[in-house]
Scaffold this motif. Structure first.
Motif, PDB file in Angstrom:
ATOM      1  N   LEU A  29       0.807  -1.216   0.000  1.00 10.02           N
ATOM      2  CA  LEU A  29       0.000   0.000   0.000  1.00 10.02           C
ATOM      3  C   LEU A  29       0.842   1.269   0.000  1.00 10.02           C
ATOM      4  O   LEU A  29       0.576   2.204  -0.778  1.00 10.02           O
ATOM      5  N   LEU A  30       1.856   1.338   0.856  1.00  5.35           N
ATOM      6  CA  LEU A  30       2.624   2.584   0.992  1.00  5.35           C
ATOM      7  C   LEU A  30       3.338   2.987  -0.298  1.00  5.35           C
ATOM      8  O   LEU A  30       3.318   4.173  -0.664  1.00  5.35           O
ATOM      9  N   PRO A  31       3.979   2.065  -1.037  1.00  2.00           N
ATOM     10  CA  PRO A  31       4.575   2.482  -2.317  1.00  2.00           C
ATOM     11  C   PRO A  31       3.542   3.021  -3.306  1.00  2.00           C
ATOM     12  O   PRO A  31       3.825   3.960  -4.058  1.00  2.00           O
ATOM     13  N   VAL A  32       2.331   2.438  -3.306  1.00  2.97           N
ATOM     14  CA  VAL A  32       1.279   2.931  -4.197  1.00  2.97           C
ATOM     15  C   VAL A  32       0.877   4.355  -3.817  1.00  2.97           C
ATOM     16  O   VAL A  32       0.780   5.240  -4.670  1.00  2.97           O
ATOM     17  N   LEU A  33       0.658   4.587  -2.528  1.00  2.79           N
ATOM     18  CA  LEU A  33       0.253   5.922  -2.071  1.00  2.79           C
ATOM     19  C   LEU A  33       1.361   6.945  -2.309  1.00  2.79           C
ATOM     20  O   LEU A  33       1.084   8.100  -2.665  1.00  2.79           O
ATOM     21  N   ALA A  34       2.604   6.540  -2.104  1.00  2.00           N
ATOM     22  CA  ALA A  34       3.725   7.460  -2.323  1.00  2.00           C
ATOM     23  C   ALA A  34       3.830   7.874  -3.787  1.00  2.00           C
ATOM     24  O   ALA A  34       4.297   8.987  -4.098  1.00  2.00           O
ATOM     25  N   GLY A  35       3.391   7.013  -4.685  1.00  2.00           N
ATOM     26  CA  GLY A  35       3.460   7.332  -6.104  1.00  2.00           C
ATOM     27  C   GLY A  35       2.286   8.139  -6.636  1.00  2.00           C
ATOM     28  O   GLY A  35       2.257   8.477  -7.827  1.00  2.00           O
ATOM     29  N   LEU A  36       1.320   8.463  -5.775  1.00  2.00           N
ATOM     30  CA  LEU A  36       0.136   9.208  -6.223  1.00  2.00           C
ATOM     31  C   LEU A  36       0.364  10.715  -6.252  1.00  2.00           C
ATOM     32  O   LEU A  36      -0.455  11.450  -6.792  1.00  2.00           O
ATOM     33  N   ASP A  37       1.426  11.180  -5.639  1.00  2.00           N
ATOM     34  CA  ASP A  37       1.752  12.613  -5.600  1.00  2.00           C
ATOM     35  C   ASP A  37       0.638  13.425  -4.939  1.00  2.00           C
ATOM     36  O   ASP A  37       0.268  14.502  -5.408  1.00  2.00           O
ATOM     37  N   VAL A  38       0.072  12.888  -3.862  1.00  2.00           N
ATOM     38  CA  VAL A  38      -0.911  13.613  -3.053  1.00  2.00           C
ATOM     39  C   VAL A  38      -0.578  13.377  -1.585  1.00  2.00           C
ATOM     40  O   VAL A  38       0.039  12.364  -1.223  1.00  2.00           O
ATOM     41  N   SER A  39      -0.970  14.319  -0.737  1.00  2.00           N
ATOM     42  CA  SER A  39      -0.814  14.100   0.695  1.00  2.00           C
ATOM     43  C   SER A  39      -1.853  13.080   1.141  1.00  2.00           C
ATOM     44  O   SER A  39      -2.983  13.066   0.659  1.00  2.00           O
ATOM     45  N   PHE A  40      -1.470  12.214   2.075  1.00  2.00           N
ATOM     46  CA  PHE A  40      -2.393  11.152   2.471  1.00  2.00           C
ATOM     47  C   PHE A  40      -2.200  10.798   3.942  1.00  2.00           C
ATOM     48  O   PHE A  40      -1.192  11.148   4.574  1.00  2.00           O
ATOM     49  N   GLU A  41      -3.191  10.106   4.458  1.00  2.00           N
ATOM     50  CA  GLU A  41      -3.112   9.487   5.774  1.00  2.00           C
ATOM     51  C   GLU A  41      -3.738   8.107   5.669  1.00  2.00           C
ATOM     52  O   GLU A  41      -4.630   7.880   4.845  1.00  2.00           O
ATOM     53  N   VAL A  42      -3.266   7.193   6.492  1.00  2.00           N
ATOM     54  CA  VAL A  42      -3.838   5.860   6.577  1.00  2.00           C
ATOM     55  C   VAL A  42      -4.370   5.683   7.995  1.00  2.00           C
ATOM     56  O   VAL A  42      -3.644   5.912   8.967  1.00  2.00           O
ATOM     57  N   ILE A  43      -5.644   5.331   8.104  1.00  2.00           N
ATOM     58  CA  ILE A  43      -6.271   5.124   9.407  1.00  2.00           C
ATOM     59  C   ILE A  43      -6.614   3.643   9.531  1.00  2.00           C
ATOM     60  O   ILE A  43      -7.453   3.127   8.793  1.00  2.00           O
ATOM     61  N   CYS A  44      -5.956   2.972  10.463  1.00  2.00           N
ATOM     62  CA  CYS A  44      -6.250   1.573  10.730  1.00  2.00           C
ATOM     63  C   CYS A  44      -7.044   1.474  12.035  1.00  2.00           C
ATOM     64  O   CYS A  44      -6.631   2.036  13.056  1.00  2.00           O
ATOM     65  N   VAL A  45      -8.154   0.780  12.000  1.00  2.00           N
ATOM     66  CA  VAL A  45      -9.009   0.622  13.170  1.00  2.00           C
ATOM     67  C   VAL A  45      -8.860  -0.809  13.663  1.00  2.00           C
ATOM     68  O   VAL A  45      -9.298  -1.752  12.998  1.00  2.00           O
ATOM     69  N   ASN A  46      -8.218  -0.970  14.821  1.00  2.00           N
ATOM     70  CA  ASN A  46      -8.071  -2.291  15.415  1.00  2.00           C
ATOM     71  C   ASN A  46      -9.356  -2.640  16.153  1.00  2.00           C
ATOM     72  O   ASN A  46      -9.639  -2.105  17.226  1.00  2.00           O
ATOM     73  N   ASP A  47     -10.124  -3.557  15.569  1.00  2.00           N
ATOM     74  CA  ASP A  47     -11.463  -3.869  16.074  1.00  2.00           C
ATOM     75  C   ASP A  47     -11.412  -5.006  17.094  1.00  2.00           C
ATOM     76  O   ASP A  47     -11.971  -6.078  16.881  1.00  2.00           O
ATOM     77  N   GLY A  48     -10.710  -4.757  18.195  1.00  2.00           N
ATOM     78  CA  GLY A  48     -10.645  -5.757  19.254  1.00  2.00           C
ATOM     79  C   GLY A  48      -9.926  -7.025  18.858  1.00  2.00           C
ATOM     80  O   GLY A  48     -10.331  -8.121  19.281  1.00  2.00           O
ATOM     81  N   SER A  49      -8.869  -6.918  18.077  1.00  2.00           N
ATOM     82  CA  SER A  49      -8.140  -8.108  17.621  1.00  2.00           C
ATOM     83  C   SER A  49      -7.561  -8.879  18.805  1.00  2.00           C
ATOM     84  O   SER A  49      -7.129  -8.298  19.805  1.00  2.00           O
ATOM     85  N   ARG A  50      -7.516 -10.213  18.649  1.00  2.00           N
ATOM     86  CA  ARG A  50      -6.974 -11.078  19.693  1.00  2.00           C
ATOM     87  C   ARG A  50      -5.565 -11.558  19.373  1.00  2.00           C
ATOM     88  O   ARG A  50      -4.961 -12.283  20.166  1.00  2.00           O
ATOM     89  N   ASP A  51      -5.048 -11.180  18.232  1.00  2.00           N
ATOM     90  CA  ASP A  51      -3.688 -11.546  17.879  1.00  2.00           C
ATOM     91  C   ASP A  51      -2.773 -10.328  18.032  1.00  2.00           C
ATOM     92  O   ASP A  51      -3.073  -9.424  18.810  1.00  2.00           O
TER      93      ASP A  51
END
Length: 316
Positions: A29-51
Motif C-alpha cells: 500500500l505505501l509504495p502505491v500511495l507514495a506514487g500518487l503525488d498527493v498528501s495522504f493518511e492511513v487510518i487503521c481501526v483495530n477492532d478488538g483483535s486477539r492476535d
C-alpha cells in the motif's frame, strides 16, 4: 493533530485479527500511495483483535508518520469499525478498503482520477468473485435480487466497501446516527453523483475470512430490515390470505353440515391447522421482534463504538 493540514486522501482499513496481513498490506500500500503525488493518511481501526494486529500496526507507525491507529475497546464489528475510521478521517477524498489485499491498492489511482473529474463517489466494481464457492455466489445474487425488489435503495452490483467518497459524502454519512450500520446500504442511500471503475479482486493474502455462512445470513437480514419494512408488511397480506381461506373453509363446513349432516372429522386436520398457524404466528413475532429490538437499540442511544486509545504519529 489539529495543527496539521488536512490531507488530500484518507485510506481507512478496519482490522480484526489481521496480524499476518499487516506487513504484507503496508509493503504494497505505501509504495502505491507514495506514487500518487498527493498528501495522504492511513487510518487503521483495530477492532478488538486477539492476535498481534495492534503491535504490528504500531511497529509500522514508528517508520510511517502518516499512519494513525484507532484501538477499539472490544470487537464491535466491521461496520462500526469502519464508522470509527470515517469519523476520524480528514481527507478530501476517503477510501475504505480491507486489510487482506483482496482490494488492490493500485485501484486507488484510478478512483482518484475519476474524483478529479468531479465525481462525488467512485465505485470499485469487482470483475469476478475470487475465493468463493458456487453456493456463496448464488447466495450473493439472491441477496441482491431480494434487496433490489424489497427496498427503495438499490445496491450497485458487485460493489463492496471499496470505493472513493468525497469529503461532503463522508460528512453526510457521519451525520447518520443509526446503530444498525449496514454500510453498503448507507453509502447507497446518501446518493450523490457517482462513477465506477472495474478491478480484479485478489486472493486473500493470509489468514482466513471472518464471515461464515451463518454470519453472512444474519448480515444480509440486517441489511434488508435496515432499509425495508416489507418483512413487516408482507405478514399482513399473508394473514389476510389465511383468514380468507379459513372463512371459506367455515362456509364449506356449514353447507356440508346442512346438506349431509355432522360427521366426525379426524384429528389430523386439526393438528395440521394448529401447527401451521402456530408456526406462522411465531415466525411473524420473530420478525416483529427484530424490528422492535432495533427500536430498543436506538432508544438506548449507546455509542456506536468505544475507543480505548488513539495512537497518533509521534505520540506514545
Amino acid at each position: 493533530m489539529q495543527d496539521n493540514p488536512a490531507p488530500t486522501l484518507s485510506v481507512i482499513i478496519p482490522c480484526y485479527n489481521e496480524g499476518e496481513n499487516v506487513p504484507l498490506l503496508f509493503g504494497r500500500l505505501l509504495p502505491v500511495l507514495a506514487g500518487l503525488d498527493v498528501s495522504f493518511e492511513v487510518i487503521c481501526v483495530n477492532d478488538g483483535s486477539r492476535d498481534d494486529t495492534l503491535d504490528r500496526l504500531l511497529e509500522v507507525q514508528t517508520g510511517e508518520p502518516r499512519l494513525r491507529v484507532i484501538d477499539l475497546s472490544r470487537n464491535f464489528g466491521k461496520e462500526r469499525a469502519l464508522s470509527a475510521g470515517l469519523l476520524h478521517s480528514r481527507g478530501q477524498a476517503v477510501v475504505p478498503m480491507d486489510a487482506d489485499l483482496q482490494h488492490p491498492p493500485e485501484a486507488i489511482a484510478d478512483m482518484l482520477a475519476k474524483w478529479r473529474e468531479g465525481w462525488d463517489v467512485v465505485f470499485a466494481r469487482r470483475d469476478a468473485r475470487v475465493g468463493q464457492g458456487v453456493s456463496e455466489r448464488l447466495f450473493a445474487k439472491g441477496f441482491y435480487w431480494v434487496f433490489d425488489h424489497l427496498s427503495d435503495v438499490k445496491l450497485p452490483r458487485e460493489v463492496g466497501d471499496f470505493r472513493l467518497m468525497d469529503r461532503k459524502v463522508v460528512d453526510t454519512v457521519n451525520r447518520m446516527p443509526e446503530r444498525s450500520r449496514f454500510m453498503k446500504g448507507i453509502f447507497a442511500w446518501v446518493g450523490y453523483r457517482h462513477a465506477e471503475i472495474v478491478y480484479r479482486q485478489g486472493e486473500r493474502a493470509a489468514g482466513t475470512t471472518k464471515f461464515n455462512s451463518l454470519k453472512l445470513l444474519r448480515f444480509a437480514f440486517d441489511g434488508l430490515t435496515s432499509f425495508s419494512n416489507f418483512p413487516l408488511r408482507v405478514w399482513g397480506g399473508i394473514g389476510a390470505a389465511i383468514s380468507s381461506l379459513a372463512f371459506l373453509y367455515i362456509v364449506i363446513r356449514i353447507i356440508r353440515t346442512i346438506f349431509w349432516g355432522v360427521d366426525v372429522p379426524g384429528y389430523e386436520s386439526i393438528l395440521v391447522s394448529v401447527l401451521f398457524l402456530g408456526g406462522m404466528q411465531l415466525l411473524t413475532l420473530g420478525i416483529i421482534g427484530d424490528y422492535v429490538g432495533r427500536v430498543f437499540d436506538e432508544v438506548k442511544g449507546r455509542p456506536l463504538f468505544i475507543i480505548r486509545k488513539l495512537y497518533e504519529p509521534g505520540g506514545e
